[in-house]
Design an enzyme around this catalytic site. Structure first.
Site, PDB file in Angstrom:
ATOM      1  N   CYS A  47       0.815  -1.228   0.000  1.00 26.10           N
ATOM      2  CA  CYS A  47       0.000   0.000   0.000  1.00 26.10           C
ATOM      3  C   CYS A  47       0.838   1.264   0.000  1.00 26.10           C
ATOM      4  CB  CYS A  47      -0.965   0.005   1.187  1.00 26.10           C
ATOM      5  SG  CYS A  47      -0.206   0.464   2.765  1.00 26.10           S
ATOM      6  N   GLN A 116      -1.599 -18.320   2.416  1.00 22.57           N
ATOM      7  CA  GLN A 116      -2.222 -18.807   1.169  1.00 22.57           C
ATOM      8  C   GLN A 116      -1.483 -18.216  -0.026  1.00 22.57           C
ATOM      9  OE1 GLN A 116      -6.559 -18.663   1.095  1.00 22.57           O
ATOM     10  NE2 GLN A 116      -6.692 -19.569   3.123  1.00 22.57           N
ATOM     11  N   CYS A 152      -4.564  -9.259   5.805  1.00 22.70           N
ATOM     12  CA  CYS A 152      -4.473 -10.467   4.979  1.00 22.70           C
ATOM     13  C   CYS A 152      -5.803 -10.589   4.265  1.00 22.70           C
ATOM     14  CB  CYS A 152      -4.217 -11.691   5.854  1.00 22.70           C
ATOM     15  SG  CYS A 152      -4.380 -13.241   4.939  1.00 22.70           S
ATOM     16  N   MET A 267      10.470  12.279  13.104  1.00 20.46           N
ATOM     17  CA  MET A 267      10.782  11.247  14.106  1.00 20.46           C
ATOM     18  C   MET A 267      10.266   9.900  13.568  1.00 20.46           C
ATOM     19  SD  MET A 267      12.203  12.910  16.713  1.00 20.46           S
ATOM     20  CE  MET A 267      11.864  12.406  18.379  1.00 20.46           C
ATOM     21  N   THR A 270       5.247   9.328  10.361  1.00 20.42           N
ATOM     22  CA  THR A 270       3.906   8.802  10.073  1.00 20.42           C
ATOM     23  C   THR A 270       2.941   9.901   9.636  1.00 20.42           C
ATOM     24  OG1 THR A 270       3.338   8.987  12.408  1.00 20.42           O
ATOM     25  CG2 THR A 270       4.151   6.846  11.647  1.00 20.42           C
ATOM     26  N   ALA A 346      -4.382   2.923  15.059  1.00 23.99           N
ATOM     27  CA  ALA A 346      -3.517   2.351  14.008  1.00 23.99           C
ATOM     28  C   ALA A 346      -3.199   0.890  14.347  1.00 23.99           C
ATOM     29  CB  ALA A 346      -2.262   3.190  13.840  1.00 23.99           C
ATOM     30  N   ASP A 368      -7.268  10.566  17.952  1.00 22.07           N
ATOM     31  CA  ASP A 368      -7.957   9.883  19.046  1.00 22.07           C
ATOM     32  C   ASP A 368      -7.426  10.318  20.404  1.00 22.07           C
ATOM     33  OD1 ASP A 368      -9.699   8.357  17.570  1.00 22.07           O
ATOM     34  OD2 ASP A 368      -8.389   6.622  17.436  1.00 22.07           O
ATOM     35  N   LEU A1264     -14.289 -25.418  -3.989  1.00 20.24           N
ATOM     36  CA  LEU A1264     -14.803 -24.644  -2.852  1.00 20.24           C
ATOM     37  C   LEU A1264     -14.211 -23.237  -2.761  1.00 20.24           C
ATOM     38  CD1 LEU A1264     -14.677 -27.469  -0.152  1.00 20.24           C
ATOM     39  CD2 LEU A1264     -16.660 -26.701  -1.459  1.00 20.24           C
ATOM     40  N   GLU A1266     -15.023 -20.344  -4.018  1.00 15.49           N
ATOM     41  CA  GLU A1266     -15.895 -19.174  -3.914  1.00 15.49           C
ATOM     42  C   GLU A1266     -17.067 -19.354  -2.964  1.00 15.49           C
ATOM     43  OE1 GLU A1266     -16.382 -17.419  -8.232  1.00 15.49           O
ATOM     44  OE2 GLU A1266     -16.356 -19.610  -8.271  1.00 15.49           O
TER      45      GLU A1266
END
Length: 1335
Positions: A47, A116, A152, A267, A270, A346, A368, A1264, A1266
């Site tokens: 990502c 997988q 995942c 630092m 993020t 996070a 938050d 199997l 789907e």
């Protein structure tokens, strides 16, 4: 700008080896450095924004003050390589490898079937490994917490968590596991029937090597010496465009900040990192005070805690935890509120990177922590060259009032958080799309101080996040309430006033406006109840308690470690021990996945002269292209060429799919041109500089409703019908009409679309390495685009990092685009879509609108149904017509309705084209079926289960299209699901719970399923294989199917092992290629094993027939001897195998056919609890019973079922694609689009493979891949059940429109109450919303 000296050397260690980088560039991140400079490709790009955990590595640092080494998990994509001076980095390669030693973490992840496709596995390994380095005997909670930042898409997480559980000190796995019995209910569950024994053991933990912490690599002594060096000096790293300065003293830092006041302090990176990458921010200078001792401290005093600005959020958590243990409860209310939010903020990686100072000073509107710090009266300690000062962390600071901001030369030194007092209450409240690792939709920090011994308000603070551009203080409301008593009248005024004070405009960014307004007062009400409860605890005589039925509203849903049992048919004890069929065999690449040694397309080493491709996409929905000006892009360094439609030597439009936009664009995200450059950074920068002039064209069609209005379709209507529908409607007791909207879904495969194209010097040949489910389709499109024969195009697929249908047709278009670039430049092209581009360009599951008219009797028997389906196909045909056909053919699901008509049509819109996705239309369409069944139940005052039972297929029957089938396995799955899940008893328990709880409700639902595999076109079901036996007895198998995590290659090895009667270790399966097996069908429709297995079986049987004379002569000989003898007798040891395919067909004119080879049946029961005040839900338990016939590999099959279920659960609940009214996709990253994490899966998860017979498929198995997807809808209908209970109690109608997904917004706004009635509502005609539904 002050002058900057030349670069210093960057010194750090990677996997125990010293790295000296003489030209460290501040713009290069650790992920790039590992992959492209050190060629350590185990760490994956998925990502690029720290949101998925695929690039997790461990960073270890020595603290000279404490003399301790601390290990932190970090996301390498956000770590600037310059920040690593003096650090030790451990990647998955440094943990263990096949060539040296596999680490117990890697071994257990693989052997517990926790991998997988394998793309997320290195990140999972690193998260668990780092935890074990800090806590060699972790708790269950620590395991779950450590995995919270890792996504995942394949496994459904349960086996990953289970692999980690084996390191825990306490016994964590079912004590009777492996005995064939089950601790839940031994008598009931140990046998499906008395003849077939069931097993629960998918792996043998006795094989696991022990974890020995003393064997871990030591921290490099040189780094300890460097850290303790008293003569440290400032470091400077000069990059291509930027400079990184690392001061070593506080005075040096303050000097730098005075000289470069605009330079950001880096630092954890993020906040600044994502801003640079995704928002194109540019900073010529970075100042990094990492490791500066003055910023890292915790000071405990009598009245509070002061925490250094450099402390990470994980260190803040530890410090607060210690305080809570040591101090009396009344002093720690602020700390406990912060700890609650730190748990879900996070993931572990970001909490270990982000610093308290950075978080406070960046003041994100979604923070938050800041609202709680402000409510708890925290103070910020600032310092600059001029001296130090304190500012309150209050509303003025958070709302960015100029007088309350830092001066440009100031830095945050520390944050002081005072103790709370006896009559002071502090709370943090939040609601997000997902419980963990998701920005809040609305959050709040609230505190109230009372006059001692009373409930008279002395001071009140309310801060809200995600309701405006900054955190907002409701200061006016608070001021007005001073002196009031803490009672219902005060609450009523507070709600009214806070809604007046905090105005969210109707077109506000992020949408969900009415929901967010409701949350503002719902969270306030929760705080009100908490304080009432707190006062009562202090003095029960003086302050009345809250009603017992309101108690459950006080607590958020707990995060529990999931557990479960998997049951499957034991292998026949008489089966040969060497025969692996039926055994839970580990995925053939599992160990390689876990060590990072499995090679994906972008892991292949660089090729001489290779170029990188970046895309320029359309920003308009529907427009003419007036001009494309690439001059600025071409002038940039490293740029080789810009490629457009003019450069396509062959067809630019094939089967309606356009490669490069030509003359017009038909959606936002259509590829207009690509830029080829020497690095991806150069290509990406240049792609932004291409100037395209457009002229908008009408109409712009975005939604299904608009398509119907403009009569915009891809194909004619598809229809099936039986009985006489019109006539039947005349003779029923009741008729209902309704509609259901089902939104789309993003595939979110962990490996984005990746293509490597290598043009050959001779004969215009092209070689492609890519991740696809359909190599021959890629070959076809590339050949058409280049105008050369297919025989010159070679496509190689080693493995794919997840597909789910998203890599069936899309890679062909992208491969054609990259092949055109390779053809024009004459250079190899590496084309990797960034996550945001992938989500924008490739689209996903079709949004669907279902309309129904149902006629039924008062006893629940449905006599007639007329159903219409429309899907949003997007702008090109892709698979939309085929998906529509599947929807229509499967539209009965598990129910027999004697008079039934279903029609379907794909709509043509100006969105990127939607495509194949696991389940292929069925998961959308079957929701509509279950919705009208539920509506019928409501009208008949029956339970949905009763109506399902009444109308379910019961005996051998015909479908609407006249295909005969036997529903006996369906009945068995349904019956066992109801019985073994204790459905009736739990339903009563839920009703009892609902009576006792007003703001939390439980719901249960059970859904049956009749699913199909394969394709109604016979030639799509054919397959071929190629098997070679070599003279040493080893065997090479090739077939046309693609491995994308579903274990296809593993099963093919099992088939070959049985047929050749040799151990699996003799058999190798390297890759799928158009060179070895031509014209292969797609690996989709759950038929990969069915068709390729038959082809491999055929090839092996041919070879065994050839060897038979040799074996008969020497029956006691060894395999190797037989092979050698055959060769000497000139017997061919190589052959192709072929399977003609299932002879399926569908005649749409006659509305009849045999479109599918067989059916797969199943049933799923889920129980949820919903929070009516916020819309949050918790999945408590799921039981799945799946008709697997005979499972070739129960571990693989159960993995597919669990993974599909969790993907389906995400689709029906939290996964929400947001489009603007102009057709712009807002959801382009894991920040904006939430797939399930480990905290979303069922707390208890039971899967049983039900045995039946299936003579049609190989070894009586069933496909199997789907089927589990739709079973996720049991969660959707359980939510509806809970919401119905809430509505019933509130005196509302129990029938309401059932739409999907049932997001927190949907749940909250459907549970109508005094708070939803109180919010202001806007006239839709007066504004344009930020996002719309496209179904």
């Amino acid at each position: 700008m002050a002058s900057v000296p030349n670069s210093d050397e960057l010194i750090f260690f990677v996997n125990g080896r010293k790295v000296i980088e003489k030209n460290a560039d501040p713009e290069v991140n650790l992920l790039y450095y590992l992959r492209k400079v050190l060629y350590l490709t185990g760490t994956k790009y998925s990502c690029g924004g720290g949101g998925c955990g695929a690039c997790t590595v461990m960073v270890s640092r020595y603290n000279p003050k404490t003399k301790k080494i601390h290990h932190s998990p970090v996301t390498a994509c956000l770590v600037p390589v310059c920040s690593l001076y003096g650090a030790a980095v451990t990647t998955v390669e440094g943990v263990g490898s096949i060539g040296t030693r596999i680490h117990p973490v890697q071994e257990r992840l693989a052997k517990c079937h926790g991998t997988q496709c394998g793309f997320c596995s290195p990140g999972m390994v690193m998260s668990i490994y780092t935890l074990l380095r800090n806590h060699p005997q972790p708790t269950l909670e620590q395991i779950t917490k450590a995995l919270g930042g890792n996504l995942c898409r394949c496994t459904g997480y349960r086996p990953i968590v289970e692999s980690g559980k084996h390191f825990c000190a306490e016994s964590t796995v079912c004590g009777l596991k492996g005995s064939g019995k089950c601790c839940m209910d031994q008598e009931e569950r140990s046998f499906v029937n008395r003849q077939e024994q069931m097993c629960t053991k998918l792996y043998n933990e006795d094989e696991f090597q022990p974890l020995d912490p003393s064997q871990e690599p030591i921290f490099p002594p040189e780094l300890i010496r460097m850290a303790e060096d008293p003569n440290k000096r400032r470091l400077t790293f000069q990059g291509e465009r930027t400079t990184w300065i690392a001061p070593v003293t506080l005075s040096d830092l303050l000097e730098l900040k005075a000289n470069f006041p605009e330079a950001p302090l880096i630092m954890g990176n993020t906040a600044v990192g994502p801003s640079i990458k995704f928002r194109d921010e540019f900073h010529p200078i970075f100042i990094s005070p990492l490791g500066l001792p003055e910023l890292y401290f915790v000071d405990y005093t009598d009245d509070g805690v002061t925490i250094g600005a450099g402390c990470s959020l994980a260190q803040l958590n530890d410090a607060l935890h210690l305080t809570v243990l040591e101090q009396p409860q009344e002093k720690t209310k602020t700390y406990r509120a912060l700890l609650k939010h730190l748990r879900t903020l996070a993931g572990a990686q970001i909490r270990n990177m982000a610093t308290l100072g950075g978080h406070v000073v960046s003041r994100p509107n979604f923070s938050d922590l800041n609202p709680i710090l402000a409510a708890g009266n925290a103070t910020i300690n600032l310092i600059s060259k001029e001296g130090d000062r304190q500012i309150p962390l209050n509303g003025h600071f958070l709302e960015r009032s100029p007088e309350a901001c830092l001066k440009s030369e100031e830095i945050v030194l520390s944050v002081y958080i005072p103790h709370s007092t006896q009559w002071h209450f502090v709370s943090g409240l939040r609601l997000a799309q997902r419980q963990e690792n998701a920005f809040a939709i609305v959050n709040a920090g609230m505190s109230v101080k009372f006059e001692d011994g009373t409930d008279t308000i002395k001071d009140l603070k309310m801060f809200y996040g995600s309701v405006g551009p900054t955190v907002v203080s409701a200061s006016q409301t608070c001021k007005q309430l001073i002196g009031r008593l803490w009672d219902d009248h005060m609450l009523s005024d507070a709600c009214r006033w806070v809604l007046e004070e905090i105005h969210i405009p109707p077109a506000a960014e992020g949408g969900m406006v009415e929901y967010r307004r409701t949350l503002i007062i719902s969270l306030l009400f929760k705080f009100y109840l908490k304080v009432r409860r707190g006062l009562n605890k202090m003095d029960p005589q003086k302050f009345s308690d809250i009603p017992e039925r309101f108690m459950s509203a006080l607590e958020d849903f707990p995060i529990k470690t999931p557990q479960g049992i998997q049951m499957f048919q034991c292998v026949d004890p008489y089966q040969s021990p060497q025969d692996p069929v039926g055994h839970p065999v580990m995925h053939q690449s599992a160990i390689k996945h876990a060590t990072g040694e499995a090679v994906f397309s972008d892991d292949m080493p660089p090729i001489a002269q290779e170029l990188f491709l970046a895309v320029t996409t359309s920003t308009r929905t529907h427009a003419k292209i007036i001009s494309i000006d690439a001059s600025e892009a071409l002038a940039l360094p490293g740029v080789v060429d810009v490629i457009t439609a003019e450069d396509v030597p062959g067809d630019n439009n094939h089967r309606g799919e356009v490669f490069y936009a030509q003359n017009e664009v038909i959606c936002v995200g259509q590829i207009v041109c690509t830029v080829a450059a020497d690095t991806y950074a150069h290509a990406r920068e240049a792609a932004k500089k291409v100037k395209i002039t457009y002229e908008d064209v009408e109409p712009r069609i975005i939604t299904i409703e608009q398509a119907l209005k403009h009569n915009s379709f891809f194909s004619i209507e598809k229809k099936v019908e039986q009985g006489n529908v019109e006539e039947a409607f005349k003779y029923v007791d009741q008729i209902i009409e309704g509609e259901a909207h089902v939104e789309g879904q993003e595939h979110f495969y962990m490996e984005t679309q990746t293509i490597l194209v290598i043009p050959k010097q001779e004969d215009r040949e092209m070689v492609l390495y890519l991740g696809t489910q359909f190599p021959s389709h890629v070959q076809e499109f590339v050949a058409v685009a280049l105008n050369i024969p297919r025989s010159r195009i070679a496509c190689h697929v080693k493995r794919t990092g997840g597909g789910f249908g998203g890599k069936v047709t899309k890679p062909a278009v992208l491969a054609a685009i990259s092949a055109v670039a390779a053809n024009k430049t004459g250079c190899p092209i590496r084309f990797i879509l960034e996550r945001g581009d992938d989500m924008l360009i490739t689209a996903g599951r079709h949004p669907l609108l279902g309309k129904y008219k149902i006629g039924f009797m008062n006893n629940g028997v449905i006599k007639a149904a007329d159903v219409e389906y429309y899907i949003n196909g997007g702008c090109t045909p892709d698979e939309s017509e085929s998906v529509t056909e599947f929807i229509v053919l499967k539209s009965d699901n598990a129910y027999y309705i004697p008079n039934f008509r279903c029609r379907g049509r794909p709509c043509k819109t100006n969105l990127p084209s939607n495509t194949a996705f696991r389940g292929y239309g069925f998961p959308q369409a079957a929701v509509v079926v279950e919705a009208y069944i539920t509506a019928v139940a409501s009208h008949c005052n029956l339970s949905p289960e009763e109506v399902k039972e009444i109308n379910m297929y019961k005996t051998i029957n015909e479908t609407t299209y006249k295909q005969t089938f036997n529903p006996e396995p369906l009945r068995r799955c349904w019956k066992e699901c109801l019985e073994k899940s204790s459905f009736s008893a739990r339903k009563l328990a839920a009703e009892e719970f609902n009576k006792k709880n007003y703001w939390k409700k439980r719901g249960l639902a059970v859904v049956p399923m009749k699913f199909t595999v394969g394709f109604p076109v016979a030639y799509y079901n054919q397959a071929a294989a190629l098997v070679h036996i070599y003279l040493d007895g080893s065997v090479l198998v090739a077939h046309g199917g693609c491995e994308m995590g579903q274990g296809l290659h593993t099963k093919m090895i099992q088939v070959a092992s049985r047929e050749l009667n040799i151990p699996r270790s003799y058999i190798h399966l390297s890759e799928t290629s158009t060179v070895t097996v031509p014209n292969a069908s797609f690996t989709a429709a759950s038929m990969g094993t069915d068709i390729n297995g038959k082809a491999v079986q055929n090839a092996c049987q041919i070879l065994m027939a050839r060897l038979q004379p040799i074996i008969r002569k020497n029956p006691k000989g060894r395999w190797e001897e037989w092979v050698a003898e055959a060769f000497e007798e000139s017997i061919s040891l190589s052959t192709t195998g072929y399977f003609k395919g299932y002879q399926t067909y569908m005649d749409w004119e006659k509305e009849k056919g045999d479109p599918y080879p067989y059916y797969v049946y199943g049933a799923s029961c889920s129980e949820v609890e919903v929070d009516c005040l916020t819309g949050a839900h918790k999945l408590l338990r799921t039981d799945i019973f799946m008709d697997a016939a005979f499972s070739i590999n129960p571990a693989v099959d159960i993995g597919q079922i669990e993974g599909a279920f969790v993907q389906g659960m995400g689709f029906y609940t939290i996964e929400e694609l947001k489009y603007s009214p102009e057709g712009v996709l807002h959801s382009r990253s894991p920040d904006d689009y939430k797939i399930p994490t480990v905290t979303e899966i069922p707390e208890e998860f039971y899967v049983t493979l039900v045995h039946s017979r299936n003579p049609t498929a190989i070894y009586s198995s069933k496909g199997l891949g789907e089927a589990g997807m739709f079973l996720g809808s049991s969660v959707l209908f359980a939510i509806f059940d809970a919401v119905t209970a809430a509505r019933k109690e509130r005196g509302l109608t129990t029938t309401f429109t059932l739409n999907s997904p049932a997001t927190p917004e949907f749940i909250r706004m459907t549970c109508v109450d005094q708070f939803t009635d109180m919010i202001p509502r806007d006239d839709p005609s007066t504004f344009t919303p930020w996002s719309i539904h496209v179904s």
